[in-house]
Write a protein that holds these residues in place. Structure first.
Motif, mmCIF file in Angstrom:
data_model
loop_
_atom_site.group_PDB
_atom_site.id
_atom_site.type_symbol
_atom_site.label_atom_id
_atom_site.label_comp_id
_atom_site.label_asym_id
_atom_site.label_seq_id
_atom_site.Cartn_x
_atom_site.Cartn_y
_atom_site.Cartn_z
ATOM 1 N N UNK A 199 22.306 40.902 38.586
ATOM 2 C CA UNK A 199 23.145 41.284 39.722
ATOM 3 C C UNK A 199 24.497 41.807 39.243
ATOM 4 N N UNK A 200 25.089 41.120 38.260
ATOM 5 C CA UNK A 200 26.363 41.577 37.693
ATOM 6 C C UNK A 200 26.204 42.929 37.005
ATOM 7 N N UNK A 201 25.127 43.083 36.245
ATOM 8 C CA UNK A 201 24.933 44.334 35.520
ATOM 9 C C UNK A 201 24.641 45.490 36.475
ATOM 10 N N UNK A 202 23.995 45.196 37.594
ATOM 11 C CA UNK A 202 23.779 46.233 38.609
ATOM 12 C C UNK A 202 25.126 46.732 39.140
ATOM 13 N N UNK A 203 26.030 45.782 39.377
ATOM 14 C CA UNK A 203 27.377 46.150 39.825
ATOM 15 C C UNK A 203 28.093 46.940 38.741
ATOM 16 N N UNK A 204 28.009 46.477 37.499
ATOM 17 C CA UNK A 204 28.677 47.169 36.394
ATOM 18 C C UNK A 204 28.162 48.591 36.224
ATOM 19 N N UNK A 205 26.839 48.758 36.332
ATOM 20 C CA UNK A 205 26.271 50.101 36.169
ATOM 21 C C UNK A 205 26.751 51.031 37.281
ATOM 22 N N UNK A 206 26.823 50.501 38.494
ATOM 23 C CA UNK A 206 27.286 51.323 39.618
ATOM 24 C C UNK A 206 28.757 51.700 39.457
ATOM 25 N N UNK A 207 29.565 50.746 39.010
ATOM 26 C CA UNK A 207 30.986 51.029 38.800
ATOM 27 C C UNK A 207 31.177 52.024 37.656
ATOM 28 N N UNK A 208 30.321 51.926 36.652
ATOM 29 C CA UNK A 208 30.416 52.884 35.543
ATOM 30 C C UNK A 208 30.009 54.281 35.989
ATOM 31 N N UNK A 209 29.036 54.376 36.888
ATOM 32 C CA UNK A 209 28.680 55.687 37.429
ATOM 33 C C UNK A 209 29.886 56.318 38.122
ATOM 34 N N UNK A 210 30.638 55.476 38.830
ATOM 35 C CA UNK A 210 31.842 55.955 39.501
ATOM 36 C C UNK A 210 32.870 56.429 38.471
ATOM 37 N N UNK A 211 33.023 55.659 37.388
ATOM 38 C CA UNK A 211 33.985 56.036 36.348
ATOM 39 C C UNK A 211 33.570 57.303 35.604
ATOM 40 N N UNK A 212 32.271 57.433 35.349
ATOM 41 C CA UNK A 212 31.793 58.566 34.559
ATOM 42 C C UNK A 212 31.694 59.854 35.364
ATOM 43 N N UNK A 213 31.756 59.732 36.668
ATOM 44 C CA UNK A 213 31.779 60.931 37.504
ATOM 45 C C UNK A 213 33.095 61.665 37.291
ATOM 46 N N UNK A 214 33.051 62.958 37.380
ATOM 47 C CA UNK A 214 34.301 63.731 37.232
ATOM 48 C C UNK A 214 35.114 63.728 38.515
ATOM 49 N N UNK A 215 34.548 63.177 39.598
ATOM 50 C CA UNK A 215 35.281 63.135 40.864
ATOM 51 C C UNK A 215 36.381 62.074 40.800
ATOM 52 N N UNK A 216 37.603 62.427 41.148
ATOM 53 C CA UNK A 216 38.694 61.444 41.124
ATOM 54 C C UNK A 216 38.509 60.374 42.199
ATOM 55 N N UNK A 217 38.791 59.138 41.814
ATOM 56 C CA UNK A 217 38.685 58.003 42.730
ATOM 57 C C UNK A 217 40.033 57.278 42.738
ATOM 58 N N UNK A 218 40.570 57.064 43.941
ATOM 59 C CA UNK A 218 41.880 56.419 44.080
ATOM 60 C C UNK A 218 41.727 55.143 44.902
ATOM 61 N N UNK A 219 42.380 54.084 44.447
ATOM 62 C CA UNK A 219 42.447 52.838 45.212
ATOM 63 C C UNK A 219 43.784 52.798 45.944
ATOM 64 N N UNK A 220 43.732 52.662 47.254
ATOM 65 C CA UNK A 220 44.938 52.554 48.078
ATOM 66 C C UNK A 220 45.162 51.069 48.362
ATOM 67 N N UNK A 221 46.067 50.456 47.616
ATOM 68 C CA UNK A 221 46.226 49.002 47.635
ATOM 69 C C UNK A 221 47.319 48.588 48.616
ATOM 70 N N UNK A 222 46.899 48.280 49.810
ATOM 71 C CA UNK A 222 47.809 47.688 50.782
ATOM 72 C C UNK A 222 47.636 46.182 50.723
ATOM 73 N N UNK A 223 48.688 45.414 50.877
ATOM 74 C CA UNK A 223 48.562 43.958 50.894
ATOM 75 C C UNK A 223 48.135 43.388 49.560
ATOM 76 N N UNK A 224 47.241 42.410 49.604
ATOM 77 C CA UNK A 224 46.774 41.714 48.411
ATOM 78 C C UNK A 224 45.537 42.385 47.832
#
Length: 713
Positions: A83-108
């Motif tokens: 389950x953890x590795x499934x999450x890691x692989x998905x997050x890595x796909x997001x990182x390896x994509x050339x599309x920019x990804x921004x986190x808008x951190x409001x609050x905590x």
């Protein structure tokens, strides 16, 4: 999708918005993460999407993982790892994509919430005093398991990564920007989504720094011959961690291992390393205990779950605190911090002013450490009115008596105060040993009389025992709990009895330490073993803080001393009257307290109680813990405590009982119920009836068999 909203605007920007249904905060579990990763994949494969903004529809970004889900996780280690590795692989796909990804951190953005943000290419954070980011999993017996250790390591280097993660540091927007954990901060009035979109449009092609083949983890070797110092740094970190935790906290050992081994390999292998250590941690009994005790039990208590049903929220504006000593001054300070007006009364105005000065000294220290400002300090201190006149109490809507532990004095103060306050005002005593029902006899309204037992120092100790007398009404109890929650303390409800719960049980810890000293066990061994088993200080040091003369006075008022306690009384009397060693206040107790020097154990103890050889350190530790556990159960059995979880909360927050065991009642299952039963029998045979288990506990243990005695998980 139920928890994640997905939309694409006219410029091709995908918005993935966290909005967990039926919850005031966003949290991560198997369902919410599944929806989130589905939305991410949807955006990545859509050719019309130019970039992704991850944001929140709630005030905060993401509060972290759902700890109840972790506590009740019943799948195998292999399933958890996958389950953890499934999450890691998905997050890595997001990182390896050339599309920019921004986190808008409001609050905590805490724990897993920050881990998601760290996998984004850019982070914008709203700058507000209440807004924090941090990998805080170590505070509940875990550590980051969705890439947090490895991305922190690659952004901060090993030294800061270890410090921030193991200490569960929460960072302000300014500090996060300084450490480059966020790339941009904005004011609450700014449109954070517009800023995120602008960055995406200006940066159409992106790449994470750790995906560059030339990337080297900051602060790690970059060539032959540099490995030595790096390895030594981790060796020192491990040694320091062991000195602090004595090997009782698997999550600390495992997070250091994950950081060390993850630093010498690429990000993908490092994420697998982290996942394996995380799984190993999650399945330990220590982690389960810490989550249950700190998040479930203490968390519920802090929300006032013990409050009787059917009563409106009590409102307090002005309280009176009687007695401006350290306890009264601390109670006044905590109340003023919460916005309440406080009349701090003492027998003299000078004494009351000194009490206010205690609050000033705390605020001064905070200002020096950058944790407060002169303006904030002034606002707090303006709430405290020093007084020597009982007439200043007439408009108070709550009275807390914190005078010296003397029944006659407390009775006199009660009558004097009730003569001027309104009939509906609650009167609370901060007594630590005298039964509330006894003190309530001096009151003309015993239904309004209750105990609020704070712990010293009040500004640092979170627990408050709310002690119910024979005639205390449920309305009074409900209002008292509301006050405790108002000042951000954690209440447990305790029924009346000499010593209540914490003072009574902690006495068993101290008594056992003194007894072992008289048996010839070296005092340094007693103190060090106490710390080794997870207690914050040794029993002899505590005895010095309490003062042996005071302990003797308390014993003298108890008509029901056991034979063991009578022997202890004689020992204490000899130490006080023959050897003139009373405690820290007098500069001479079990320790010597030289002026301007460091305290140290008195060197002459071996001449009074000759040292033996061949002592068993495990037995020393278990004697101290078993003494507290058995007496805690007696409190539960006799009705002093209503629930086992109150014993666990009180023992952890009030006594410093080792949190990795889950508390005094959880301790039985921590070492195994049958082993606890057998070991107690051995101690009883060797040292006496104080270690004999009550019949009802023996029956509980036998009935539980291989299952847990008090909790299902």
């Amino acid at each position: 999708m139920q928890h994640i909203k997905y939309s694409i605007d006219t410029d091709g920007i995908a918005f993935i918005t966290w909005d967990v249904a039926n919850s005031p905060v966003n949290f991560m579990n198997e369902q919410t993460m599944s929806e989130f990763l589905t939305a991410v994949d949807k955006a990545l494969v859509d050719n019309t999407v130019k970039g992704i903004i991850i944001n929140s529809a709630k005030r905060d970004f993401i509060a972290g993982g759902d700890l109840k889900w972790f506590l009740n996780y019943d799948q195998s280690k292999e399933d958890c790892f996958e389950l953890l590795m499934k999450t890691n692989r998905a997050m890595r796909q997001m990182e390896l994509s050339s599309k920019p990804v921004v986190a808008a951190l409001s609050g905590l953005a805490l724990g897993g919430g920050l881990e998601i943000a760290l996998a984004c290419n850019y982070r914008i954070m709203t700058d507000h005093p209440a807004n924090k980011i941090g990998l805080v999993e170590c505070s509940v017996g875990l550590f980051p398991g969705s890439g947090g250790t490895q991305r922190f390591l690659r952004m901060l280097g090993p030294q800061k990564a270890i410090e921030y993660i193991t200490q569960s540091r929460k960072l302000s927007a300014a500090q996060a920007l300084k450490d480059k954990l966020v790339n941009q901060i904005c004011s609450p009035e700014d449109d954070i989504n517009a800023l995120a979109k602008a960055w995406i449009l200006q940066n159409p092609e992106v790449k994470q720094p750790w995906d560059d083949k030339r990337f080297v983890v900051p602060g790690t070797p970059n060539g032959i011959g540099q490995k030595s110092g790096y390895t030594e740094f981790y060796s020192v970190s491990n040694a320091m961690a062991y000195k602090t935790t004595h090997g009782n906290m698997p999550h600390i050992k495992n997070v250091l291992s994950a950081l060390y081994h993850g630093s010498s390999t690429g990000i993908d292998n490092a994420l697998e390393v982290e996942a394996r250590y995380f799984v190993d941690t999650l399945f330990t009994k220590e982690t389960k205990n810490i989550i249950r005790a700190s998040f479930i039990f203490i968390g519920d208590a802090a929300k006032g779950k013990a409050k009787p049903k059917g009563f409106e929220q009590a409102s307090f504006k002005k309280i009176g605190v009687l007695g401006a000593g350290m306890m009264g001054a601390g109670i006044a300070y905590e109340s003023a911090k919460s916005g309440l007006d406080v009349v701090l009364k003492d027998v003299s105005l000078e004494g009351a002013e000194r009490g206010k000065g205690y609050a000033e000294s705390i605020e001064k220290q905070k200002i020096e450490k950058g944790r407060s400002t002169h303006e904030k300090a002034s606002a707090i201190l303006d709430h405290i009115l020093p007084s020597d006149s009982v007439d200043d109490l007439k408009d108070c809507d709550l009275i807390i008596e914190a005078v010296f532990e003397n029944e006659a004095l407390k009775n006199r103060v009660t009558k004097e105060t009730e003569a001027v306050i309104k009939p509906e005002v609650i009167y609370a005593s901060n007594t630590s040993t005298i039964p509330i029902s006894t003190l309530a006899k001096a009151s003309s309204r015993p239904d309004k009389f209750i105990g609020l037992h704070f712990f010293s120092p009040v500004d640092r100790m979170p627990l408050v025992e709310v002690i119910v007398g024979k005639e205390t009404s449920d309305e009074t109890l409900a209002a008292a709990i509301d006050y405790v929650i108002k000042i951000r303390k954690v209440p447990i409800v305790v029924n009346d009895g000499r010593g209540f719960f914490t003072s009574r049980v902690f006495g068993k810890f101290v008594n056992e330490g003194i007894t072992m000293l008289t048996e010839g066990i070296p005092p340094a061994v007693i103190e060090n073993v106490a710390k080794k088993i997870g207690m914050p200080v040794g029993p002899l040091a505590i005895a010095d803080e309490v003062n042996l003369k005071l302990m003797l006075d308390i014993m003298a008022e108890d008509p029901n001393l056991t034979d063991f306690e009578k022997e202890l009384q004689e020992t204490a009397s000899t130490i006080v009257h023959t050897h003139k060693r009373l405690g820290k206040k007098e500069g001479k107790g079990f320790y010597d307290y030289p002026k301007g020097g460091k305290k140290h154990l008195w060197k002459e103890w071996s001449t009074i109680y000759p040292t033996i050889e061949g002592y068993d350190e495990e037995e020393i530790g278990r004697r101290m813990l078993f003494a507290m556990v058995i007496d805690s159960y007696k409190c539960l059995e006799s009705g002093v405590l209503k629930e086992a979880k109150d014993a666990d909360i009180g023992s952890i927050l009030g006594l410093g009982f080792p949190i990795h065991t889950g508390g005094v009642m959880s301790y039985i299952d921590y070492i195994g119920a049958q082993e606890f039963k057998d070991y107690a029998a051995g101690l009883a045979k060797k040292y006496g009836e104080r270690f004999q288990l009550p019949q009802s506990l023996l029956e509980r243990i036998d009935k539980a068999g291989s299952n847990r005695v008090f909790y299902k998980n």
